[in-house]
Design a protein around this motif. Structure first.
Motif, PDB file in Angstrom:
ATOM      1  N   LYS A   1     -16.673  -3.297  -5.669  1.00  0.00           N
ATOM      2  CA  LYS A   1     -15.225  -3.095  -5.749  1.00  0.00           C
ATOM      3  C   LYS A   1     -14.739  -3.442  -7.142  1.00  0.00           C
ATOM      4  CE  LYS A   1     -10.850  -4.382  -3.601  1.00  0.00           C
ATOM      5  NZ  LYS A   1     -10.183  -5.194  -2.538  1.00  0.00           N
ATOM      6  N   GLN A   2     -13.968  -2.534  -7.754  1.00  0.00           N
ATOM      7  CA  GLN A   2     -13.481  -2.723  -9.102  1.00  0.00           C
ATOM      8  C   GLN A   2     -12.142  -3.454  -9.083  1.00  0.00           C
ATOM      9  OE1 GLN A   2     -15.212  -2.057 -11.752  1.00  0.00           O
ATOM     10  NE2 GLN A   2     -16.889  -1.045 -10.648  1.00  0.00           N
ATOM     11  N   PRO A   3     -11.848  -4.284 -10.077  1.00  0.00           N
ATOM     12  CA  PRO A   3     -10.529  -4.934 -10.151  1.00  0.00           C
ATOM     13  C   PRO A   3      -9.448  -3.905 -10.424  1.00  0.00           C
ATOM     14  CG  PRO A   3     -11.794  -5.322 -12.155  1.00  0.00           C
ATOM     15  CD  PRO A   3     -12.733  -4.665 -11.175  1.00  0.00           C
ATOM     16  N   PRO A   4      -8.159  -4.219 -10.109  1.00  0.00           N
ATOM     17  CA  PRO A   4      -7.073  -3.255 -10.332  1.00  0.00           C
ATOM     18  C   PRO A   4      -6.950  -2.871 -11.795  1.00  0.00           C
ATOM     19  CG  PRO A   4      -6.213  -5.456  -9.873  1.00  0.00           C
ATOM     20  CD  PRO A   4      -7.677  -5.500  -9.563  1.00  0.00           C
ATOM     21  N   VAL A   5      -6.746  -1.577 -12.023  1.00  0.00           N
ATOM     22  CA  VAL A   5      -6.653  -1.049 -13.380  1.00  0.00           C
ATOM     23  C   VAL A   5      -5.223  -1.232 -13.886  1.00  0.00           C
ATOM     24  CG1 VAL A   5      -6.945   1.000 -14.813  1.00  0.00           C
ATOM     25  CG2 VAL A   5      -8.446   0.608 -12.843  1.00  0.00           C
ATOM     26  N   PRO A   6      -5.010  -1.789 -15.067  1.00  0.00           N
ATOM     27  CA  PRO A   6      -3.651  -1.945 -15.600  1.00  0.00           C
ATOM     28  C   PRO A   6      -3.019  -0.593 -15.879  1.00  0.00           C
ATOM     29  CG  PRO A   6      -5.292  -2.461 -17.297  1.00  0.00           C
ATOM     30  CD  PRO A   6      -6.034  -2.286 -15.998  1.00  0.00           C
ATOM     31  N   PRO A   7      -1.675  -0.513 -15.861  1.00  0.00           N
ATOM     32  CA  PRO A   7      -1.009   0.775 -16.100  1.00  0.00           C
ATOM     33  C   PRO A   7      -1.288   1.300 -17.501  1.00  0.00           C
ATOM     34  CG  PRO A   7       0.573  -1.041 -16.121  1.00  0.00           C
ATOM     35  CD  PRO A   7      -0.713  -1.603 -15.622  1.00  0.00           C
ATOM     36  N   VAL A   8      -1.323   2.616 -17.603  1.00  0.00           N
ATOM     37  CA  VAL A   8      -1.634   3.275 -18.866  1.00  0.00           C
ATOM     38  C   VAL A   8      -0.370   3.349 -19.713  1.00  0.00           C
ATOM     39  CG1 VAL A   8      -2.550   5.368 -19.922  1.00  0.00           C
ATOM     40  CG2 VAL A   8      -3.403   4.612 -17.701  1.00  0.00           C
ATOM     41  N   ARG A   9      -0.500   3.008 -20.962  1.00  0.00           N
ATOM     42  CA  ARG A   9       0.617   3.115 -21.899  1.00  0.00           C
ATOM     43  C   ARG A   9       0.715   4.548 -22.403  1.00  0.00           C
ATOM     44  NH1 ARG A   9       0.423  -2.411 -25.600  1.00  0.00           N
ATOM     45  NH2 ARG A   9       0.442  -3.886 -23.839  1.00  0.00           N
ATOM     46  N   MET A  10       1.856   5.164 -22.152  1.00  0.00           N
ATOM     47  CA  MET A  10       2.020   6.583 -22.481  1.00  0.00           C
ATOM     48  C   MET A  10       2.747   6.818 -23.790  1.00  0.00           C
ATOM     49  SD  MET A  10       0.529   8.255 -20.098  1.00  0.00           S
ATOM     50  CE  MET A  10       1.168   9.858 -20.535  1.00  0.00           C
ATOM     51  N   GLY A  11       3.554   5.880 -24.241  1.00  0.00           N
ATOM     52  CA  GLY A  11       4.307   6.104 -25.468  1.00  0.00           C
ATOM     53  C   GLY A  11       5.232   4.953 -25.749  1.00  0.00           C
ATOM     54  N   ARG A  12       6.097   5.162 -26.758  1.00  0.00           N
ATOM     55  CA  ARG A  12       7.033   4.127 -27.193  1.00  0.00           C
ATOM     56  C   ARG A  12       8.330   4.781 -27.663  1.00  0.00           C
ATOM     57  NH1 ARG A  12       6.184  -1.100 -29.238  1.00  0.00           N
ATOM     58  NH2 ARG A  12       3.933  -0.714 -29.365  1.00  0.00           N
TER      59      ARG A  12
ATOM     60  N   ILE B   1       7.672   0.003 -24.500  1.00  0.00           N
ATOM     61  CA  ILE B   1       6.517   0.769 -24.052  1.00  0.00           C
ATOM     62  C   ILE B   1       6.900   1.565 -22.811  1.00  0.00           C
ATOM     63  CG2 ILE B   1       4.110   0.643 -23.335  1.00  0.00           C
ATOM     64  CD1 ILE B   1       4.574  -0.203 -26.191  1.00  0.00           C
ATOM     65  N   LEU B   2       6.417   2.797 -22.728  1.00  0.00           N
ATOM     66  CA  LEU B   2       6.682   3.677 -21.595  1.00  0.00           C
ATOM     67  C   LEU B   2       5.414   3.857 -20.788  1.00  0.00           C
ATOM     68  CD1 LEU B   2       8.826   6.405 -23.414  1.00  0.00           C
ATOM     69  CD2 LEU B   2       9.625   4.411 -22.153  1.00  0.00           C
ATOM     70  N   TYR B   3       5.576   3.810 -19.455  1.00  0.00           N
ATOM     71  CA  TYR B   3       4.459   3.951 -18.534  1.00  0.00           C
ATOM     72  C   TYR B   3       4.714   5.128 -17.599  1.00  0.00           C
ATOM     73  CZ  TYR B   3       3.473  -0.826 -20.104  1.00  0.00           C
ATOM     74  OH  TYR B   3       3.219  -1.918 -20.863  1.00  0.00           O
ATOM     75  N   PRO B   4       3.661   5.689 -17.023  1.00  0.00           N
ATOM     76  CA  PRO B   4       3.859   6.837 -16.116  1.00  0.00           C
ATOM     77  C   PRO B   4       4.216   6.393 -14.702  1.00  0.00           C
ATOM     78  CG  PRO B   4       1.530   6.412 -16.374  1.00  0.00           C
ATOM     79  CD  PRO B   4       2.230   5.421 -17.266  1.00  0.00           C
ATOM     80  N   ASN B   5       5.308   5.647 -14.556  1.00  0.00           N
ATOM     81  CA  ASN B   5       5.690   5.131 -13.239  1.00  0.00           C
ATOM     82  C   ASN B   5       7.088   5.536 -12.827  1.00  0.00           C
ATOM     83  OD1 ASN B   5       7.026   3.676 -15.159  1.00  0.00           O
ATOM     84  ND2 ASN B   5       6.483   1.660 -14.371  1.00  0.00           N
ATOM     85  N   GLY B   6       7.652   6.535 -13.448  1.00  0.00           N
ATOM     86  CA  GLY B   6       8.994   6.955 -13.080  1.00  0.00           C
ATOM     87  C   GLY B   6       9.531   7.985 -14.053  1.00  0.00           C
ATOM     88  N   ALA B   7      10.658   8.616 -13.676  1.00  0.00           N
ATOM     89  CA  ALA B   7      11.248   9.652 -14.514  1.00  0.00           C
ATOM     90  C   ALA B   7      11.983   9.034 -15.692  1.00  0.00           C
ATOM     91  CB  ALA B   7      12.211  10.503 -13.686  1.00  0.00           C
TER      92      ALA B   7
END
Length: 790
Positions: A388-399, A425-431
């Protein structure tokens, strides 16, 4: 009726009788000169930089009195021709006469409302002026002069009040802003007063007594007299001495007289004042005659009282056969009975009573020592799962790169919009949403720079197995360009199309315009709008690659070309003569002057750590019109339409009705969620009439109008609800391009004749749906007009 300049002005302002209006309309239609003159009058009245005649102008045959006589139809017939000739030759005089006629029509058509207080102040202006003149005539300096000087002054000529120099007016004290430098003494005084009151209250409640947290913090201890009294009360034989509960004979430990009697202590050793002795650890063990097990002396806890500094006492030897006295114990300490030790059992902490559960988790010692592995099967621990892999941190998409620009991010967990901080920092978790008039720039991690124009809404997409990261555009306009080098790629998802855009050159710039198109007459909550996107190559070269039915299709977009993405199959890029103005012009120039004034107010009122909806709702009632309008448009972008639907029932905002209706129409076309928000706002404001209002925002088709929708719209023109009249008239005017002199804010008597005209058109079938792409017709039929000069 003769066609003159005066009758033409009356026709344009709608004050002629119906028969006369029809007669003048036919004459205008038959005359080319009259048509040009009517358009010229409307043009000069709209020219803001056109000068006005002087008030005291005395030209040949025209002055202010002549204009008044002409408009009142009292000017002599011999002078009318000369007056009209001056108006036809001069745009300034023509605009003045037409504007005065329009103002008189509005004023005489409906009585002006004047505040009674303002009326009384205007009536009192002459009296105030007389008092000011009387004050100016007084010369206080002359009364203070000596008699000889006064005699000389009498010989001087009297200076009139008009030539006297008045003092420079000053700003009253109640209008001055308070001096901020004088505020700090009052603030310091208030803080000191509050601190003193707090100290008094704490002292009265005993919070500084010995043993309290504040007393220990400040080092407050008991006095020597208090310590002596305490020792006296706790002495053996005293009524206040603590009592020791009866214990089994075998469990009674030997009394300890002094530290010298303890094992390992020397006779006559001194005890340091204030140092507690661990009696439990040094007490002797008493063996029982039955099983030989040992019982440990219970721990004796001394109260936290510092003893009085004194000479150390030395214990004297006791006579033979005399038992040592029992040491006094604090009254508030419970004595626990000794617990026999079981071989192999862990000892309980001293603060845990057998048979009771601990009240605080921190009092229980851990089961394992620090650094030891956690035993298997312990409650609250998750067993390790192989692979089992540990949770992956959110990907940084931009600034977010630009300052002073507003970019919102939707928090999917809280369900609210939050502002993105500058350099955030912007993440792919919302519009992401760019509010109107703002144009934030985002630097994407894929090496592409993105600029969103006001009203753009999109979502960042992380990279997948074989495709790069990208964006999903819901609506609005976006610019995309590589940061440094050619060959950068970005994935685009627009409606039903998903492809990869490659920048052939480092100078390539792509402009994307995504518009949701609502089908007229359909429920926007059940049938979402069609997404139509246009991709423009502003400079450089672009390559669009899309996989369709298992086949990969590539389309190259050169400068001055456009690629359309809609419900139809993917086509080729086509050339355009000129690019849209929002692409070629500077971004700031596409924003109106009023919006540029209001944007800083909106930006400062939206902090990062506060709700966006709450801040915008506070600005929806701002005293400045431009700030109020921009705040309400921003609220519409976040699906809050309550301030907009209220305007439909406000006659004082009649000039703003078309703008608000367009915003509501754009809201229902954006997505089903926004359409539901519009419906909810209408239901909250208008109750039972909300379904009819919501239906009129959908639009109409030709088949629907023929089936009865046209009759419903005309029927709403005579409704008692102003909002129904406003929306029905807006739809009829949008469909036919005609107004027929109807005004929703008019009274029932004034609406009667225009409503009858609309009913006649319904009966004759003249109301028809406007095909897509056909521009609105002029409000009044612009026929070729007058044939000869007036």
């Amino acid at each position: 009726m003769r066609l003159t300049l005066r009758t033409m002005l009356a026709y344009m302002d709608g004050i002629l009788e119906p028969d006369d209006a029809d007669d003048i309309g036919r004459k205008i239609k038959d005359s080319e000169f009259a048509t040009g003159l009517m358009h010229r009058i409307r043009d000069v009245m709209r020219r803001l930089r056109l000068a006005a005649p002087g008030v005291a102008e005395r030209g040949p045959g025209i002055d202010s009195n002549t204009v008044a006589e002409y408009l009142d139809n009292t000017l002599h017939d011999d002078r009318v021709a000369d007056f009209e000739k001056v108006c036809l030759d001069s745009d300034v005089h023509l605009a003045e006469v037409a504007s005065c006629h329009q103002v008189l029509t509005l004023v005489l058509g409906e009585a002006a409302e004047i505040d009674p207080g303002a009326r009384q102040r205007m009536y009192g202006i002459p009296e105030v002026a007389r008092r000011m003149e009387a004050i100016d005539d007084e010369t206080p300096a002359a009364a203070e002069q000596p008699a000889a000087t006064a005699t000389v002054a009498e010989t001087k000529p009297t200076v009139s009040a008009a030539h006297k120099r008045r003092d420079k007016p000053t700003v009253p004290d109640y209008l001055r802003e308070p001096d901020k430098r004088r505020r700090w003494p009052a603030r310091v005084g208030a803080m000191v007063l509050v601190a003193c009151l707090a100290m008094v209250v704490l002292i009265a409640l005993g919070q500084f007594n010995p043993g309290t947290p504040l007393g220990n913090l400040l080092g407050v201890g008991p006095s020597g007299a208090e310590v002596a009294a305490t020792e006296k009360d706790q002495a053996p034989g005293s009524p206040l001495a603590p009592r020791i509960p009866d214990l089994p004979p075998a469990a009674v430990p030997p009394a300890v007289a002094s530290p010298t009697d303890l094992p390992g202590a020397e006779q006559g050793a001194a005890v340091e004042p204030g140092k507690a002795t661990d009696v439990a650890s040094t007490a002797p063990t008493v063996k029982t005659p039955d099983d030989g097990t040992s019982l440990k002396q219970p721990e004796v806890v001394q109260p936290p009282v510092e003893p009085v500094a004194a000479e150390p006492a030395v214990a004297e030897p006791l006579p033979p056969g005399t038992e040592p006295p029992v040491a006094p114990m604090p009254q508030d300490v419970a004595v626990n009975p000794p617990v026999p030790k079981t071989p192999g059992a862990e000892p309980l902490p001293p603060s845990v009573v057998p048979g009771e559960m601990p009240t605080e988790p921190s009092l229980v010692e851990p089961a394992t020592e620090p650094g030891e592995p956690e035993p298997e099967g312990v409650a609250g621990t998750e067993p390790a799962v192989p692979g089992k892999q540990p949770p992956v941190p959110p990907v940084r998409m931009g600034r977010l790169m630009t300052e002073g620009q507003v970019l919102l991010s939707f928090d999917t967990m809280a369900g609210v919009w939050q502002r993105v901080a500058t350099k955030g920092i912007l993440y792919p978790n919302g519009a992401l949403l760019a509010l109107p008039t703002f144009h934030p720039e985002v630097s994407l991690s894929s090496g592409v720079n993105m600029q969103m124009l006001g009203g753009a809404k999109l979502e960042l997409l992380p990279a997948e197995a074989e495709v790069p990261s990208g964006i999903k555009v819901f609506c609005g306009r976006v610019f995309l360009m590589p940061l440094a080098e050619a060959g950068k790629q970005v994935r685009l998802v627009i409606g039903g199309h998903q492809g990869v855009l490659a920048f052939a050159d480092a100078e390539s710039i792509m402009a994307v315009d995504v518009v949701p198109v609502h089908l007229p007459g359909t429920n926007p909550e059940e049938e979402p709008a069609l997404i139509v996107a246009e991709l423009y190559a502003r400079s450089g070269g672009l390559v669009w690659t899309e996989q369709i039915g298992g086949q990969v299709k590539t389309v190259r977009i050169e400068p001055q070309q456009r690629l359309v993405l809609d419900e139809q199959p993917l086509g080729e890029a086509v050339a355009v003569e000129t690019l849209p103005a929002w692409i070629t012009a500077d971004v700031s120039e596409t924003v109106s002057l009023l919006d540029r004034r209001a944007a800083p107010v909106i930006e400062q009122a939206l902090p990062v750590d506060r709700s966006v909806n709450l801040s915008l709702r506070e600005l929806a009632d701002h005293r400045k019109e431009e700030v109020r309008w921009l705040a309400q448009r921003c609220l519409a972008e976040v699906d809050y339409f309550s301030p907009m639907v209220v305007v439909l029932n406000d006659a004082s905002r009649k000039l703003d009705w078309p703008d608000y209706i367009e915003q509501l129409r754009a809201g229902i076309a954006r997505d089903p969620k926004s359409a539901a928000a519009v419906r909810t706002a209408l239901e909250k404001q208008y109750g039972q009439t909300a379904p009819e209002l919501y239906r009129m925002l959908w639009g109409y088709t030709q088949d629907g109008l023929k089936a009865g929708d046209a009759g419903d719209l005309v029927g709403y023109l005579d409704s008692d609800n102003l909002a129904l009249r406003v929306l029905s008239f807006w739809n009829l005017k949008d469909i036919t391009g005609l107004g027929l002199f109807y005004r929703p804010e008019f009274t029932a008597a004034k609406r009667k004749q225009p409503v009858q005209k609309w009913k006649d058109r319904v009966g004759s079938g003249e109301i028809w749906a406007k095909p897509p792409g056909v521009h609105k017709l002029p409000e009044e039929p612009s026929a070729p007009e007058l044939e000869s000069p007036l």
